[in-house]
Design an enzyme around this catalytic site. Structure first.
Site, PDB file in Angstrom:
ATOM      1  N   ALA A  15     -47.973  24.201  43.663  1.00  0.00           N
ATOM      2  CA  ALA A  15     -47.364  24.516  42.382  1.00  0.00           C
ATOM      3  C   ALA A  15     -47.221  23.266  41.520  1.00  0.00           C
ATOM      4  CB  ALA A  15     -45.993  25.166  42.603  1.00  0.00           C
ATOM      5  N   ALA A  18     -44.298  20.986  42.308  1.00  0.00           N
ATOM      6  CA  ALA A  18     -44.524  20.128  43.480  1.00  0.00           C
ATOM      7  C   ALA A  18     -45.319  18.898  43.075  1.00  0.00           C
ATOM      8  CB  ALA A  18     -45.253  20.907  44.562  1.00  0.00           C
ATOM      9  N   SER A  40     -52.651  25.164  50.830  1.00  0.00           N
ATOM     10  CA  SER A  40     -52.938  26.103  49.744  1.00  0.00           C
ATOM     11  C   SER A  40     -53.927  27.139  50.260  1.00  0.00           C
ATOM     12  CB  SER A  40     -53.541  25.370  48.536  1.00  0.00           C
ATOM     13  OG  SER A  40     -53.953  26.293  47.543  1.00  0.00           O
ATOM     14  N   TYR A  61     -51.524  28.912  54.440  1.00  0.00           N
ATOM     15  CA  TYR A  61     -50.148  28.534  54.752  1.00  0.00           C
ATOM     16  C   TYR A  61     -49.866  28.514  56.251  1.00  0.00           C
ATOM     17  CZ  TYR A  61     -49.779  29.767  49.793  1.00  0.00           C
ATOM     18  OH  TYR A  61     -49.977  29.860  48.443  1.00  0.00           O
ATOM     19  N   LYS A 100     -36.167  28.264  43.664  1.00  0.00           N
ATOM     20  CA  LYS A 100     -35.449  29.449  43.207  1.00  0.00           C
ATOM     21  C   LYS A 100     -36.451  30.435  42.581  1.00  0.00           C
ATOM     22  CE  LYS A 100     -36.348  28.086  39.065  1.00  0.00           C
ATOM     23  NZ  LYS A 100     -37.371  28.865  38.353  1.00  0.00           N
ATOM     24  N   TYR A 238     -34.941  28.035  21.926  1.00  0.00           N
ATOM     25  CA  TYR A 238     -34.585  27.262  23.116  1.00  0.00           C
ATOM     26  C   TYR A 238     -33.082  26.988  23.201  1.00  0.00           C
ATOM     27  CZ  TYR A 238     -34.656  23.684  26.726  1.00  0.00           C
ATOM     28  OH  TYR A 238     -34.433  22.978  27.887  1.00  0.00           O
TER      29      TYR A 238
END
Length: 327
Positions: A15, A18, A40, A61, A100, A238
């Site tokens: 991601a 990361a 991955s 994984y 999250k 925002y």
């Protein structure tokens, strides 16, 4: 394990968070962590990441979990993949730090927590903002009665529409504002005002195109009469701020969830004596959160604390969804 041991950690998923933030933070904490491998489902992508960060590449994984010397795993996968891969990681005896929202619902969160607890493994949800010095400063101001007794809190996190291909619009893998932006102000209310703040009302806007909630709000309160409102959305001007109202003043702070390591956020305190502004030094909440993860690996009480936070968060997000449907 002793608290001076270096933890061998693997990354499950390539991601952007990361690549941009977590892996550089892991590498900076070389007295705490040793980056072993990155996995991955895309072999080429894992090889690119592994070359960049000088570690092993794992295609798939499951292959990451088969590395015998691993102690822990960081999982930045979409929420819809968490139940399977968090539990598989725990079953492999690994401590887990997951992005999250950690679970699609309270039942899944309970399942993960029970799995971690029975094996005495660390399980932590990635709300990094809690570990920024800005957040600690706000918490201290509340404890020191800088604005008297707290009367009300408003917290918001919303941003303009994302690209249509963004995973946050995919309901099957945990898309929608509840699993994403809503979690930040919700966690902030519990962290700053207490675990007894319960979700009592909510409203959600469902996207006609994506069939998922894209913006909304919720109200929390406790038996002492304290209330808090949270606003969140993917289709907003925002917003990223707290406003905390007390009996003798108020606290306002911006960039409360997104204060990157190059930002010096500011806290404004207003009382009858005037307005005082506190400049917060630059800080890296990703690095600080990893230090918390490292600490809980060796601390049973800290493990229990995080189990409780995960359960409260997931069940509160369930309530936001349920109560909006009842309106």
């Amino acid at each position: 394990m002793s608290p001076d041991r270096i933890i061998n950690i693997g990354i499950m998923g390539c991601a952007s968070i990361a690549n941009r933030s977590l892996i550089p933070s892991i590498l900076s904490l070389n007295k705490n962590f040793n980056l072993v491998a990155i996995a991955s489902r895309d072999k080429e992508k894992s090889q690119q990441f592994a070359k960049k960060f000088k570690c092993l590449s794992c295609h798939g994984y499951q292959s990451l979990l088969e590395i015998k010397k691993l102690d822990a795993v960081y999982i930045p996968l979409p929420t819809g993949l968490h139940l399977e891969w968090i539990n598989k990681s725990l079953d492999a005896g690994l401590h887990v730090y997951a992005e999250k929202s950690i679970a699609m619902n309270g039942n899944d969160a309970t399942n993960m927590v029970q799995n971690a607890d029975k094996n005495s493994l660390g399980l932590m949800e990635g709300y990094m903002f809690q570990y920024h010095s800005q957040h600690y400063q706000i918490k201290d101001l509340i404890k020191l009665n800088a604005i008297g007794n707290i009367r009300f809190m408003y917290s918001s996190f919303g941003f303009p529409p994302l690209d249509d291909s963004n995973f946050r619009y995919d309901e099957e893998i945990g898309g929608g504002v509840i699993m994403d932006a809503a979690g930040y102000p919700l966690r902030a209310v519990h962290n700053l005002l207490g675990d007894d703040m319960n979700v009592t009302a909510s409203a959600l806007k469902i996207s006609k195109n994506f069939k998922i909630p894209i913006w909304g709000s919720a109200y929390l309160s406790n038996h002492k009469g304290l209330g808090a409102a949270i606003g969140f959305g993917f289709d907003n001007f925002y917003q990223c701020k707290h406003e905390i109202w007390g009996s003798t003043g108020k606290i306002i702070s911006n960039r409360v969830f997104t204060a990157g390591e190059d930002i010096e956020p500011e806290i404004e305190i207003e009382t009858e004596l005037g307005i005082k502004k506190i400049k917060i030094p630059k800080d890296n909440h990703f690095t600080n959160a990893l230090k918390e993860f490292y600490a809980l690996i060796f601390d049973e009480n800290l493990k229990k604390k995080h189990y409780g936070e995960i359960l409260l968060q997931s069940k509160s997000l369930d309530l936001i969804k349920q109560l909006s449907l009842e309106n």
